[in-house]
Design an enzyme around this catalytic site. Sequence first.
Site, PDB file in Angstrom:
ATOM      1  N   ARG A  64       2.276  -3.071  -4.749  1.00  0.00           N
ATOM      2  CA  ARG A  64       3.445  -3.666  -5.424  1.00  0.00           C
ATOM      3  C   ARG A  64       4.457  -4.199  -4.424  1.00  0.00           C
ATOM      4  O   ARG A  64       5.213  -5.127  -4.725  1.00  0.00           O
ATOM      5  CB  ARG A  64       4.062  -2.636  -6.369  1.00  0.00           C
ATOM      6  CG  ARG A  64       4.647  -1.409  -5.704  1.00  0.00           C
ATOM      7  CD  ARG A  64       4.737  -0.221  -6.634  1.00  0.00           C
ATOM      8  NE  ARG A  64       3.425   0.373  -6.889  1.00  0.00           N
ATOM      9  CZ  ARG A  64       3.235   1.402  -7.698  1.00  0.00           C
ATOM     10  NH1 ARG A  64       4.245   1.971  -8.324  1.00  0.00           N
ATOM     11  NH2 ARG A  64       2.017   1.877  -7.894  1.00  0.00           N
ATOM     12  N   LYS A  98      -4.385   8.747   2.469  1.00  0.00           N
ATOM     13  CA  LYS A  98      -5.327   9.123   1.417  1.00  0.00           C
ATOM     14  C   LYS A  98      -6.271  10.229   1.896  1.00  0.00           C
ATOM     15  O   LYS A  98      -6.492  10.383   3.104  1.00  0.00           O
ATOM     16  CB  LYS A  98      -6.164   7.899   1.008  1.00  0.00           C
ATOM     17  CG  LYS A  98      -5.396   6.791   0.345  1.00  0.00           C
ATOM     18  CD  LYS A  98      -6.305   5.614   0.054  1.00  0.00           C
ATOM     19  CE  LYS A  98      -5.551   4.489  -0.643  1.00  0.00           C
ATOM     20  NZ  LYS A  98      -5.179   4.839  -2.024  1.00  0.00           N
TER      21      LYS A  98
END
Length: 509
Positions: A365, A291
């Site tokens: 996920r 990130k």
Amino acid sequence: MEFSTHTTASLHQTKTAALAVGVYGDGVLTPAADIIDRASEGQLRAVVKAEFSGKAGATLVLRALPGVTAQRVVLVGLGKEDDYAPAVHAAAERAFAAACVQAQAADAVSTLAANKCEGATLRVRARNAAIAAGQATYHYDRTFGKADPAARPKLKKFAVSVARADTAQAQAGLREGGGIANGMDLARTLGNLPGNLCTPAYLADTARSLAAEFKGTLKAEILERKQIEALKMGSFLSVARGSDEAPRFIVLKYTAKESAKAAAKSKAKARAPIVLVGKGITFDSGGISIKPAATMDEMKYDMCGAASVLGTLRAVAEIELAHDVIGLIPACENMPSGRANKPGDVVTSMSGQTIEILNTDAEGRLVLCDALTYAERFKPAAVIDIATLTGACVVALGHVNTGLFSKDDALADALLAAGRDTLDTAWRMPMDDAYQEQLKSNFADIANIGGPPAGSVTAACFLSRFTKAYPWAHLDIAGTAWRGGKDKGATGRPVPLLVQYLLGQAQKA
């Protein structure tokens, strides 16, 4: 905090630091406000006429009102009488609680729950009053070198004023609201703790502590790496592999007391648990798909799904909910290292489905899918996963509504209603089968991302591949679990929504 009820019979003689009375936007006084107005020989009405609009959520503090024992009478705006709804009442209670904290009041009495409100019983209104008081008095000082006692809210006692005949209903609501407030407090503190303290092991220890505190109804089981490997949770383990922090798979079971279940018509149906699955990424660097540095500190909040599950289980144990609930938390860090997932890697999930990892920052996920497969063994009545899953959900809904995804209309409607009742709102998002096309892979059964278009939807579609065995809903709390900037801090959402939903399901059973 200590919660209690108070009767309206002698409202003007109530000894308290702060007394809340409602005023509608058209200048109409509530019955409680009328009592205080008569005791003050019309001074309250004169103030309303001169300077208080009654706008929903507005407050005005009146000190030393003649004929009134309370140190402060806090006028709380309720908006137009015809528009008075559960959300307006909840906002009014929040405004009063905030005024009490600002005034450093040690105790308070609210008459707002006594005002009739279409769509919310007195029990629900009292519950929301307790939640509001709990939210207003939350204070974090765990990681300061020297905590400042003066900075802590003084409010310790909170009462709702109702007719004597309504006392039992109000007390039940306050008990539930107090439990929810304590659950939110836990969720907020877990979220606010830094990633070097709130590790997967810390979350596991928190679950153990809850089981010890509520011995008899809560039981914690903590699975470590070898046990997780034995379950063939290859997707979850692939994310954990990049970190020096060992993963934990937390199973926290709440078993309702038999006495609480006695009223259920179908014991078998009552015992089918509701399973809550919380994303427990205690720090998310993005992995190899790292990130940007700006605001990466906020990625300590990537375990707020797990925090909300622990907070919800704490609340239902305190409330003694008449329905079994199971919390599942796959907990690990997502870090870059020589062992970390690489874009293009293919991993095998517990379900046997293979996943091509196109972006290592879509790791939530990957841990949730194995937990959702694990949930099948409980033959659940419903499964709800809660996750700070996608930035795309923040783009779509901002910081007001949680994203709700489900193909089960009854489950979705119940969750939406619970959110409205507690002012912890959600918005239902689409899950058309056509979105599944974006998850096609040339090298595995499914890709872990579907590209920029409809990112929150394709993330939910990914999870849906692992939920065929039961009714399922997904809550994307990326925009609602915490606030950034100068007001940075965890919110405790969606604990109120979840507990309200569970209370509704227990009533139905």
